[in-house]
Design a protein around this motif. Structure first.
Motif, PDB file in Angstrom:
ATOM      1  N   CYS A  47       0.759  -1.224  -0.018  1.00 28.49           N
ATOM      2  CA  CYS A  47       0.144  -0.087  -0.225  1.00 28.49           C
ATOM      3  C   CYS A  47       0.802   0.785  -0.063  1.00 28.49           C
ATOM      4  CB  CYS A  47      -1.196  -0.494   1.486  1.00 28.49           C
ATOM      5  SG  CYS A  47      -1.880  -1.052   0.967  1.00 28.49           S
ATOM      6  N   LYS A  48       1.835   0.941   1.233  1.00 26.49           N
ATOM      7  CA  LYS A  48       2.825   2.297   0.900  1.00 26.49           C
ATOM      8  C   LYS A  48       3.164   2.421  -0.989  1.00 26.49           C
ATOM      9  CE  LYS A  48       7.202   3.683   3.147  1.00 26.49           C
ATOM     10  NZ  LYS A  48       7.579   3.715   4.418  1.00 26.49           N
ATOM     11  N   ALA A  49       3.991   1.709  -1.154  1.00 29.05           N
ATOM     12  CA  ALA A  49       4.830   1.770  -2.089  1.00 29.05           C
ATOM     13  C   ALA A  49       3.206   2.030  -3.731  1.00 29.05           C
ATOM     14  CB  ALA A  49       4.836   0.565  -3.011  1.00 29.05           C
ATOM     15  N   GLU A  50       2.150   2.073  -3.508  1.00 27.30           N
ATOM     16  CA  GLU A  50       1.393   2.019  -4.216  1.00 27.30           C
ATOM     17  C   GLU A  50       1.440   3.921  -4.304  1.00 27.30           C
ATOM     18  OE1 GLU A  50      -1.279   1.872  -7.752  1.00 27.30           O
ATOM     19  OE2 GLU A  50       0.054   0.562  -6.829  1.00 27.30           O
ATOM     20  N   CYS A  51       1.152   4.253  -3.048  1.00 26.78           N
ATOM     21  CA  CYS A  51       0.780   5.489  -2.653  1.00 26.78           C
ATOM     22  C   CYS A  51       2.041   6.530  -3.312  1.00 26.78           C
ATOM     23  CB  CYS A  51       0.275   5.748  -1.199  1.00 26.78           C
ATOM     24  SG  CYS A  51       0.133   7.213  -0.323  1.00 26.78           S
ATOM     25  N   GLU A 152       9.557   5.130 -13.218  1.00 28.13           N
ATOM     26  CA  GLU A 152       9.734   4.423 -14.333  1.00 28.13           C
ATOM     27  C   GLU A 152      11.301   3.028 -14.673  1.00 28.13           C
ATOM     28  OE1 GLU A 152      11.387   6.899 -18.068  1.00 28.13           O
ATOM     29  OE2 GLU A 152       9.437   8.000 -17.712  1.00 28.13           O
ATOM     30  N   GLY A 153      11.550   3.154 -13.077  1.00 28.01           N
ATOM     31  CA  GLY A 153      12.463   2.364 -13.047  1.00 28.01           C
ATOM     32  C   GLY A 153      12.258   1.507 -11.709  1.00 28.01           C
ATOM     33  N   ASP A 154      12.340   2.052 -10.469  1.00 29.70           N
ATOM     34  CA  ASP A 154      12.390   1.449  -9.109  1.00 29.70           C
ATOM     35  C   ASP A 154      10.739   1.026  -9.741  1.00 29.70           C
ATOM     36  OD1 ASP A 154      14.715   2.217  -8.478  1.00 29.70           O
ATOM     37  OD2 ASP A 154      14.452   3.266  -7.070  1.00 29.70           O
ATOM     38  N   TYR A 155      10.052   2.129  -9.594  1.00 29.33           N
ATOM     39  CA  TYR A 155       8.328   1.372  -9.553  1.00 29.33           C
ATOM     40  C   TYR A 155       7.869   0.103 -10.390  1.00 29.33           C
ATOM     41  CZ  TYR A 155       3.944   0.818  -8.317  1.00 29.33           C
ATOM     42  OH  TYR A 155       1.803   0.921  -7.537  1.00 29.33           O
ATOM     43  N   ILE A 245      11.175   1.973   0.005  1.00 30.43           N
ATOM     44  CA  ILE A 245      10.843   3.045  -0.231  1.00 30.43           C
ATOM     45  C   ILE A 245      10.781   4.000   0.809  1.00 30.43           C
ATOM     46  CG2 ILE A 245       8.365   3.892   0.042  1.00 30.43           C
ATOM     47  CD1 ILE A 245       8.747   2.514  -2.972  1.00 30.43           C
ATOM     48  N   SER A 246      11.746   3.903   2.009  1.00 33.39           N
ATOM     49  CA  SER A 246      11.452   4.142   2.104  1.00 33.39           C
ATOM     50  C   SER A 246      13.060   4.912   2.427  1.00 33.39           C
ATOM     51  CB  SER A 246      11.980   4.106   4.214  1.00 33.39           C
ATOM     52  OG  SER A 246      10.628   2.999   4.691  1.00 33.39           O
TER      53      SER A 246
END
Length: 398
Positions: A47-51, A152-155, A245-246
């Motif tokens: 959820c944190k990554a999507e947000c 475009e990279g990490d996500y 993500i942090s």
């Protein structure tokens, strides 16, 4: 031929896996199959990554709109970026405005007050345009590029691993379903083996069928262990990526500080440019006043020439001496004729303190002098309001 057989077998195996996943997914949606739930920590990370991804996209797009309001220019820059080519350099809006002002000033004449003012304003607008260009370049490098690299990279990497995790979960649940069916079939076969055989079913080998089902159950159990191991491994990989993500937030915070500093530098430059322009334009009212009083300025220069015995060349001194003479003459006129005169305000003026009177352009006020006042100031009255006003902002009326 062997390679072709291998490709056909692999294709058939992939098709079977895909079909198994599709069946499992459909049964889960219909509530006919159990679903392995992810642990709460992993769900929170997802959820944190999507947000983060959603808000990063919004901030990035709106920053692009702020830096380049023209959508056609943004589209052109996007196309050139995808083609890995440098976009052609074009003048921005402040630079275009500045160039028009400079051209207009040259057309009206740099020697005229209005033409000179237009040229100075145009030069300032061009400097603002250069500062704006520097802001865009700095913000693109230090702020927009890191945000775009994340999207475009990490996500994209996170999304790919997350999809693999979803497939491994479907494989695990499908294996559990097959194991459950194998256990149920084995139980039925064992029950059939205990029941007395019928006379017409002598050819049925119940023992053989029981052994076959047991082998199927063992195979399903092995598949579950393998699927569980692959699922756990993929879940750990996905978790490690999501915990990054942090670090992404910390990196974006540093980039945000760089963006704020770039904006601060830009607005400070613009403020300094406009402050300098205001000081330059502040010298124009005295020149306008000299032009307005050229007809009445002859009294002061002639008396000055007579008293000093200067040569005829001093009559054509500088424009500033003529302006001062005009101001002196105007002040003398203000002191005569019962002391009160009407004056039209040439420019807005904000009072610096309570002893001064604020002025609005084109309004008419009453002015007079007082003993001991500076020659550059008069007392002005507007109704019940009274205060000092600069004489260079006034045109005395007859």
């Amino acid at each position: 031929m062997n390679i072709m057989d291998f490709n056909v077998k692999k294709l058939a195996a992939d098709a079977g896996t895909f079909l198994s996943r599709a069946v499992q997914f459909t049964e889960e949606k219909l509530g006919q199959a159990e679903k392995t739930e992810l642990d709460a920590h992993l769900e929170n990370l997802l959820c944190k990554a999507e947000c983060t991804k959603q808000w990063t996209e919004k901030v990035m797009k709106q920053t692009e709109v702020l830096l380049q309001p023209n959508p056609n220019a943004r589209m052109e820059e996007f196309v050139y970026e995808k083609l890995d080519r440098k976009a052609p350099s074009r003048m921005n809006n402040p630079e275009i405005l500045g160039q028009h002002m400079i051209d207009a000033g040259n057309e009206f004449g740099p020697g005229t007050a209005y033409g000179n003012a237009l040229i100075k304003c145009g030069e300032t607008q061009r400097r603002i345009g250069a500062a704006d260009r520097e802001l865009i370049q700095t913000s693109a490098i230090n702020f927009l590029t890191p945000l775009r690299n994340f999207i475009e990279g990490d996500y994209k990497t996170i999304t790919r691993e997350r999809k693999l995790l979803q497939n491994k979960r479907l494989d695990l649940d499908a294996a559990k379903t097959r194991l459950k069916k194998a256990k149920l079939a084995e139980a039925r076969a064992a029950q059939l083996n205990l029941s007395p055989p019928e006379e017409n079913n002598i050819m049925v080998n119940v023992s053989y069928m029981l052994n076959l089902v047991h082998v199927k159950w063992l195979q399903s159990e092995q598949e579950v262990r393998i699927a569980q191991s692959e699922f756990d491994r993929q879940a750990e990989i996905t978790r490690l990526l999501l915990e990054g993500i942090s670090s992404t937030h910390a990196h974006h915070l540093r980039c945000l500080n760089d963006f704020v500093e770039a904006q601060m530098t830009y607005y400070a430059q613009c403020y300094q440019y406009m402050l300098d322009l205001q000081k330059q334009l502040g010298s124009f009212p005295s020149t306008f006043l000299a032009n307005n009083h050229q007809s009445s300025s002859s009294c002061a220069p002639s008396s000055s020439i007579t008293s000093t015995g200067a040569s005829s060349a001093s009559v054509t001194a500088s424009l500033s001496s003529i302006s001062n003479a005009a101001v002196t003459c105007s002040l003398g006129e203000a002191k005569s004729a019962s002391g009160n005169r009407k004056a039209r305000v040439l420019y807005d003026y904000d009072a610096a303190n309570s002893s001064e009177l604020s002025l609005l352009a084109d309004e008419v006020i009453t002015v007079y002098s007082m003993p001991g006042m500076d020659s550059d100031w008069l007392m002005g009255e507007r109704g019940n309001q009274k205060g000092k006003v600069p004489i260079t902002y006034l045109e005395l009326l007859n």
